[in-house]
Write a protein that holds these residues in place. Structure first.
Motif, PDB file in Angstrom:
ATOM      1  N   LYS A 357     -12.403  36.422  62.029  1.00 13.71           N
ATOM      2  CA  LYS A 357     -11.109  35.738  62.025  1.00 13.71           C
ATOM      3  C   LYS A 357     -11.291  34.226  62.053  1.00 13.71           C
ATOM      4  O   LYS A 357     -10.625  33.499  61.294  1.00 13.71           O
ATOM      5  CB  LYS A 357     -10.277  36.197  63.220  1.00 13.71           C
ATOM      6  N   ASN A 358     -12.164  33.751  62.922  1.00 14.27           N
ATOM      7  CA  ASN A 358     -12.427  32.313  63.002  1.00 14.27           C
ATOM      8  C   ASN A 358     -13.036  31.787  61.710  1.00 14.27           C
ATOM      9  O   ASN A 358     -12.707  30.685  61.250  1.00 14.27           O
ATOM     10  CB  ASN A 358     -13.346  32.013  64.180  1.00 14.27           C
ATOM     11  N   ILE A 359     -13.940  32.564  61.111  1.00 15.69           N
ATOM     12  CA  ILE A 359     -14.569  32.147  59.861  1.00 15.69           C
ATOM     13  C   ILE A 359     -13.542  32.063  58.735  1.00 15.69           C
ATOM     14  O   ILE A 359     -13.568  31.134  57.918  1.00 15.69           O
ATOM     15  CB  ILE A 359     -15.711  33.120  59.495  1.00 15.69           C
ATOM     16  N   CYS A 360     -12.613  33.027  58.686  1.00 18.03           N
ATOM     17  CA  CYS A 360     -11.563  33.012  57.655  1.00 18.03           C
ATOM     18  C   CYS A 360     -10.667  31.781  57.805  1.00 18.03           C
ATOM     19  O   CYS A 360     -10.302  31.141  56.805  1.00 18.03           O
ATOM     20  CB  CYS A 360     -10.719  34.286  57.738  1.00 18.03           C
ATOM     21  N   VAL A 361     -10.305  31.441  59.034  1.00 20.83           N
ATOM     22  CA  VAL A 361      -9.473  30.257  59.264  1.00 20.83           C
ATOM     23  C   VAL A 361     -10.247  28.988  58.920  1.00 20.83           C
ATOM     24  O   VAL A 361      -9.686  28.046  58.348  1.00 20.83           O
ATOM     25  CB  VAL A 361      -8.975  30.218  60.722  1.00 20.83           C
ATOM     26  N   ALA A 362     -11.534  28.954  59.237  1.00 18.83           N
ATOM     27  CA  ALA A 362     -12.361  27.801  58.886  1.00 18.83           C
ATOM     28  C   ALA A 362     -12.418  27.616  57.371  1.00 18.83           C
ATOM     29  O   ALA A 362     -12.385  26.480  56.876  1.00 18.83           O
ATOM     30  CB  ALA A 362     -13.768  27.970  59.456  1.00 18.83           C
ATOM     31  N   TRP A 363     -12.506  28.712  56.628  1.00 13.30           N
ATOM     32  CA  TRP A 363     -12.508  28.623  55.156  1.00 13.30           C
ATOM     33  C   TRP A 363     -11.183  28.069  54.636  1.00 13.30           C
ATOM     34  O   TRP A 363     -11.150  27.145  53.831  1.00 13.30           O
ATOM     35  CB  TRP A 363     -12.756  30.008  54.543  1.00 13.30           C
ATOM     36  N   PHE A 364     -10.077  28.634  55.112  1.00 16.62           N
ATOM     37  CA  PHE A 364      -8.768  28.236  54.598  1.00 16.62           C
ATOM     38  C   PHE A 364      -8.460  26.782  54.940  1.00 16.62           C
ATOM     39  O   PHE A 364      -7.909  26.042  54.118  1.00 16.62           O
ATOM     40  CB  PHE A 364      -7.689  29.153  55.183  1.00 16.62           C
ATOM     41  N   SER A 365      -8.814  26.360  56.141  1.00 19.73           N
ATOM     42  CA  SER A 365      -8.509  24.988  56.563  1.00 19.73           C
ATOM     43  C   SER A 365      -9.266  23.967  55.721  1.00 19.73           C
ATOM     44  O   SER A 365      -8.821  22.825  55.581  1.00 19.73           O
ATOM     45  CB  SER A 365      -8.855  24.799  58.032  1.00 19.73           C
ATOM     46  N   GLY A 366     -10.410  24.355  55.168  1.00 19.48           N
ATOM     47  CA  GLY A 366     -11.206  23.436  54.368  1.00 19.48           C
ATOM     48  C   GLY A 366     -10.784  23.342  52.919  1.00 19.48           C
ATOM     49  O   GLY A 366     -11.440  22.654  52.128  1.00 19.48           O
ATOM     50  N   LEU A 367      -9.694  24.013  52.546  1.00 20.01           N
ATOM     51  CA  LEU A 367      -9.208  23.948  51.164  1.00 20.01           C
ATOM     52  C   LEU A 367      -8.323  22.735  50.916  1.00 20.01           C
ATOM     53  O   LEU A 367      -8.038  22.408  49.758  1.00 20.01           O
ATOM     54  CB  LEU A 367      -8.421  25.219  50.817  1.00 20.01           C
TER      55      LEU A 367
END
Length: 496
Positions: A357-367
């Protein structure tokens, strides 16, 4: 021209007032589907169109000089100075992983996909981009903007993830600028040797920038600590703090290094050492002043980003290239997060520390892309400059306006829930003298306080703080740190 500049400033200031009021209103309403940056960009775009219509075609120009020397420094310096240093250094493994390795992986992925799209018709054969232009665009699109992300992933709810996104965002911007300047200084041909030189130049620039930043911070801290009379003049103490950070930034820029990395490290050093030797008035005043300057500069940046929409002519827009580079950017961000995380997962034999979950949010926030990407692309000198600018501006507007509004729903979609975290407990324990040492030690080990960190702590306490200032530990019967230092070889292992 001077009157036009005055009109632009007046409109920008009025928009800043509306931005601050709307931000407070949205916070009171707990609105998650609309971010205040959209207001600044939208009003900026309307003002840009208005200036264009009522001045007979005059366009608002985004000044990279003003941005890099007067707008960006207070944002980055405030980030370093007001940093929760314990959380930052405890999560330094993740921050460095995503900030350094992740940004480089993003650059390589975007560059490779950019070359592929360019060779397969994203532009006509007569207008195709050179390899160097694609690499410069890759550097530009590697610079993330995490302002919207950390405003949703709040420190009070997700302290660890907030700290990682915040730290990674600062390092990512610095690394992207270093990569851009390195590629810019190379020839038009790019081969294996040029790739090796890029890595060497990148490492050299980064290390020297960090050294100058900490050196400047320590020098300023030493002056403040050894000039006792300054305590009687809080305004002079505050001025010295500001000028110490700004000097480090200018020196780094003049040397062709990373001013962002330098002033960020300088802010950390000043916060860690100089803050504790300041008068009470200066301690409160500096934190408040830097926060005000940072928020004002951020709002001013988004406003001018909206105003510059009128600088692009319709014939310079290439929608196919914009879509292709957006896809490349999203895949580059995925590569930066997933590949770097997978590497550590394998090295650590199945242990990583962040869940899916944290990794998915980290990916999305970096877009999300913002002003730094746009300011960088304005410095590109090529025959396709307008196409590169329109592509970057389009991606910046779409991601800032569109994706920032989806951050709240996305965190719920992946199931990220706020819960009592180890980081909150760690920070509370670090501020409490009467602490259960065994629980404290266990928490430090679980959140990844590495062997290197412990060695640095001992060196800092013994050699640096007595000379430059710093927090004085409350006397205990047996210090928590003494116990940890005695057990570090036995219990603490290097980990992310």
């Amino acid at each position: 021209m001077e009157s036009l500049f005055g009109l632009e400033v007046l409109l920008a200031v009025l928009i800043l007032i509306l931005y601050m009021l709307s931000a407070q209103w949205l916070e009171n309403k707990a609105c998650e589907y609309f971010h205040e940056t959209n207001i600044a960009i939208g009003l900026g775009a309307l003002c840009g169109v208005g200036v264009y219509m009522f001045t007979g075609g005059e366009k608002v120009v985004f000044s990279t000089g003003i941005f890099f020397y007067f707008v960006l420094p207070p944002i980055i310096f405030a980030a370093g100075y007001n940093l929760k240093s314990r959380l930052f250094f405890v999560n330094l493994g993740f921050i460095s992983l995503y900030g350094f390795l992740g940004t480089f992986l993003s650059f390589v992925t975007i560059g490779a996909l950019g070359v592929f799209f360019n060779a397969n018709g994203a532009l006509s054969e007569t207008d195709s981009l050179s390899t160097k232009e694609i690499l410069l665009l890759s550097c530009v699109l590697s610079a993330t903007d995490t302002v919207a992300a950390i405003s949703v992933v709040k420190e009070t709810k997700y302290p660890r993830l907030n700290s990682i996104l915040f730290g990674e965002g600062v390092i990512n911007d610095a690394v992207s600028i270093v990569l851009y300047r390195t590629v810019e200084g190379m020839g038009d041909e790019f081969g294996l040797w040029e790739g090796v030189m890029l890595v060497i130049s990148f490492v050299y620039t980064t290390c020297l920038s960090i050294f100058i930043g900490f050196g400047s911070g320590l020098a300023t801290a030493w002056i403040i600590k050894n000039t006792k009379e300054l305590k009687e003049h809080p305004e002079r103490e505050t001025t010295l703090i500001i000028l110490g950070g700004y000097v480090s930034y200018i020196v780094s820029e003049l040397l062709g290094l990373s001013g962002i990395m330098t002033i960020f490290c300088c802010g950390i050093a000043l916060s860690h050492y100089a803050w504790f030797t300041l008068s009470k008035e200066s301690q409160q005043g500096t934190s408040l002043v830097f926060t005000v300057l940072s928020q004002g500069a951020e709002a001013f940046t988004f406003t001018y980003l909206g105003m510059t929409i009128t600088t692009i002519d319709w014939e310079d827009w290439n929608i196919l290239l914009l879509v292709c580079m957006f896809v490349a950017m999203a895949l580059g961000r995925a590569a930066s997060i997933l590949i770097s995380s997978a590497l550590v997962y394998l090295i650590q034999c199945g242990h990583f520390g962040l869940d899916t979950k944290n990794i998915c949010v980290a990916w999305f926030s970096g877009l999300i892309r913002g002003a730094i990407a746009f300011a960088l692309v304005l410095q590109v000198e090529s025959e396709h400059q307008n196409v590169l600018i329109s592509t970057t501006l389009g991606i910046a507007i779409v991601t800032t306006v569109g994706l920032s509004n989806l951050m709240g729903p996305y965190t719920r979609f992946v199931g990220l829930e706020a819960k009592p975290s180890q980081e909150i407990y760690f920070e509370l324990m670090s501020q409490t003298a009467n602490t259960d040492d065994s629980i404290y030690s266990q928490q430090l080990e679980e959140i990844g306080l590495s062997w290197f960190h412990m060695k640095w702590q001992k060196f800092d306490e013994k050699y640096l703080k007595p000379r430059f200032g710093g927090e004085e530990k409350a006397p205990l019967e047996k210090s928590v740190w003494d116990k940890l230092w005695a057990e570090d070889e036995k219990y603490l292992k290097p980990r992310f």
